[in-house]
Design an enzyme around this catalytic site. Structure first.
Site, PDB file in Angstrom:
ATOM      1  N   ASN A   1       0.852  -1.183   0.000  1.00 40.12           N
ATOM      2  CA  ASN A   1       0.000   0.000   0.000  1.00 40.12           C
ATOM      3  C   ASN A   1       0.888   1.233   0.000  1.00 40.12           C
ATOM      4  O   ASN A   1       1.277   1.721   1.044  1.00 40.12           O
ATOM      5  CB  ASN A   1      -0.913  -0.010   1.226  1.00 40.12           C
ATOM      6  CG  ASN A   1      -1.853   1.170   1.259  1.00 40.12           C
ATOM      7  OD1 ASN A   1      -1.976   1.914   0.292  1.00 40.12           O
ATOM      8  ND2 ASN A   1      -2.515   1.359   2.381  1.00 40.12           N
TER       9      ASN A   1
ATOM     10  N   TYR B   1      -1.665  10.113 -11.393  1.00 37.88           N
ATOM     11  CA  TYR B   1      -1.959   9.169 -10.315  1.00 37.88           C
ATOM     12  C   TYR B   1      -2.751   7.977 -10.847  1.00 37.88           C
ATOM     13  O   TYR B   1      -2.408   6.821 -10.602  1.00 37.88           O
ATOM     14  CB  TYR B   1      -2.733   9.867  -9.189  1.00 37.88           C
ATOM     15  CG  TYR B   1      -3.165   8.930  -8.103  1.00 37.88           C
ATOM     16  CD1 TYR B   1      -2.234   8.456  -7.171  1.00 37.88           C
ATOM     17  CD2 TYR B   1      -4.476   8.500  -7.993  1.00 37.88           C
ATOM     18  CE1 TYR B   1      -2.622   7.579  -6.169  1.00 37.88           C
ATOM     19  CE2 TYR B   1      -4.877   7.631  -6.993  1.00 37.88           C
ATOM     20  CZ  TYR B   1      -3.947   7.174  -6.081  1.00 37.88           C
ATOM     21  OH  TYR B   1      -4.332   6.305  -5.089  1.00 37.88           O
TER      22      TYR B   1
ATOM     23  N   THR C   1      -7.181  10.565   3.811  1.00 36.36           N
ATOM     24  CA  THR C   1      -5.812  10.243   4.226  1.00 36.36           C
ATOM     25  C   THR C   1      -4.888  11.394   3.857  1.00 36.36           C
ATOM     26  O   THR C   1      -5.311  12.357   3.201  1.00 36.36           O
ATOM     27  CB  THR C   1      -5.301   8.958   3.531  1.00 36.36           C
ATOM     28  OG1 THR C   1      -5.177   9.216   2.123  1.00 36.36           O
ATOM     29  CG2 THR C   1      -6.237   7.779   3.769  1.00 36.36           C
TER      30      THR C   1
ATOM     31  N   LYS D   1      -1.865   3.849 -10.972  1.00 36.95           N
ATOM     32  CA  LYS D   1      -2.668   2.799 -10.343  1.00 36.95           C
ATOM     33  C   LYS D   1      -3.144   1.774 -11.371  1.00 36.95           C
ATOM     34  O   LYS D   1      -3.256   0.584 -11.072  1.00 36.95           O
ATOM     35  CB  LYS D   1      -3.850   3.414  -9.574  1.00 36.95           C
ATOM     36  CG  LYS D   1      -3.410   4.106  -8.293  1.00 36.95           C
ATOM     37  CD  LYS D   1      -2.699   3.143  -7.359  1.00 36.95           C
ATOM     38  CE  LYS D   1      -2.436   3.703  -6.001  1.00 36.95           C
ATOM     39  NZ  LYS D   1      -1.895   2.717  -5.062  1.00 36.95           N
TER      40      LYS D   1
END
Length: 179
Positions: free
Chosen positions: A27, A102, A137, A106
Site C-alpha cells: 500500500n 496518479y 488520508t 494505479k
C-alpha cells in the site's frame, strides 16, 4: 518506496525478527510530485509502481517460507481511478480528465498484480488488489469522503477472502471492480 535500500532493509528486518511472512500488503502511493510533466510521472511511477514491484521481489523469499493454511498472500492497493471503464465516463470524479498521472500509475499497478498472480499461483500464492475508495488520508490532505477504517475493510478482504473472490482481481466493497 522510492529507495531500494530501504525496501531491502525492511525485508531483512522482518526476516531477522520473524523468519517468514504470510501476507504482504503493498500500500504505497503519492499523487503529486514537483517538476515538469516528465518528472511528475517519473516520481509517481517510481513510488506507486516500481516501488511496489521492488517490495514484492524483496519479500518473496519470506513469503515463500509461509506456513499459512489459507495460502501465501500478496495484496496490492489500487484505486477507483484505475478503472479504464470508469475513466471513459464523460463527467464526474472518475472521468479520465481527472488525476491523469496518479490514475495511470494505479492502472499500471493493476497490471503488475496479474503478473504476480499468474507467476506465483502454482506455488499456492493468492494475489489480488483492493480498492478502498476515496478515504480521508494524507494522500488527499484528508479530504476524502470515507473514513479510513471503512477503507481498511476492503484491504483486509483482499488479504483474507477466498481465492475465487480475490485472486487476479481488483476488489472493492461490492466485489470485483471493472477494468
Amino acid at each position: 518506496m522510492s529507495s531500494d535500500e530501504s525496501i531491502h532493509a525492511a525485508a531483512k528486518a522482518v526476516e531477522d525478527k520473524h523468519g517468514r511472512r504470510d501476507v504482504l500488503m503493498v500500500n504505497a502511493g503519492i499523487s503529486h510530485a514537483p517538476g515538469t510533466t516528465r518528472e511528475h510521472y517519473r516520481q509517481v511511477f517510481d513510488t506507486n509502481v516500481s516501488g511496489q514491484a521492488v517490495t514484492v521481489e524483496a519479500f518473496l523469499p519470506l513469503l515463500r517460507m509461509s506456513t499459512a493454511s489459507s495460502g501465501k498472500r500478496i495484496a496490492f492497493t489500487s484505486s477507483d481511478l484505475s478503472s479504464l471503464q470508469w475513466a471513459l465516463e464523460p463527467k464526474g470524479l472518475y472521468s479520465g480528465v481527472n488525476f491523469p498521472i496518479y490514475r495511470t500509475s494505479k492502472t499500471a499497478v493493476n497490471m503488475v498484480m496479474p503478473h504476480y498472480a499468474r507467476l506465483l499461483e502454482h506455488e499456492g500464492f493468492i494475489v489480488g488488489a483492493s480498492n478502498s475508495g476515496y478515504c480521508a488520508t494524507n494522500l488527499n490532505a484528508y479530504g476524502g469522503a470515507k473514513n479510513p477504517r471503512e477503507g481498511a475493510r476492503v484491504l483486509i478482504k483482499a488479504a483474507t477472502d477466498s481465492k475465487e473472490s480475490v485472486h487476479g482481481l481488483v476488489v472493492d466493497e461490492c466485489g470485483s471492480q471493472p477494468w
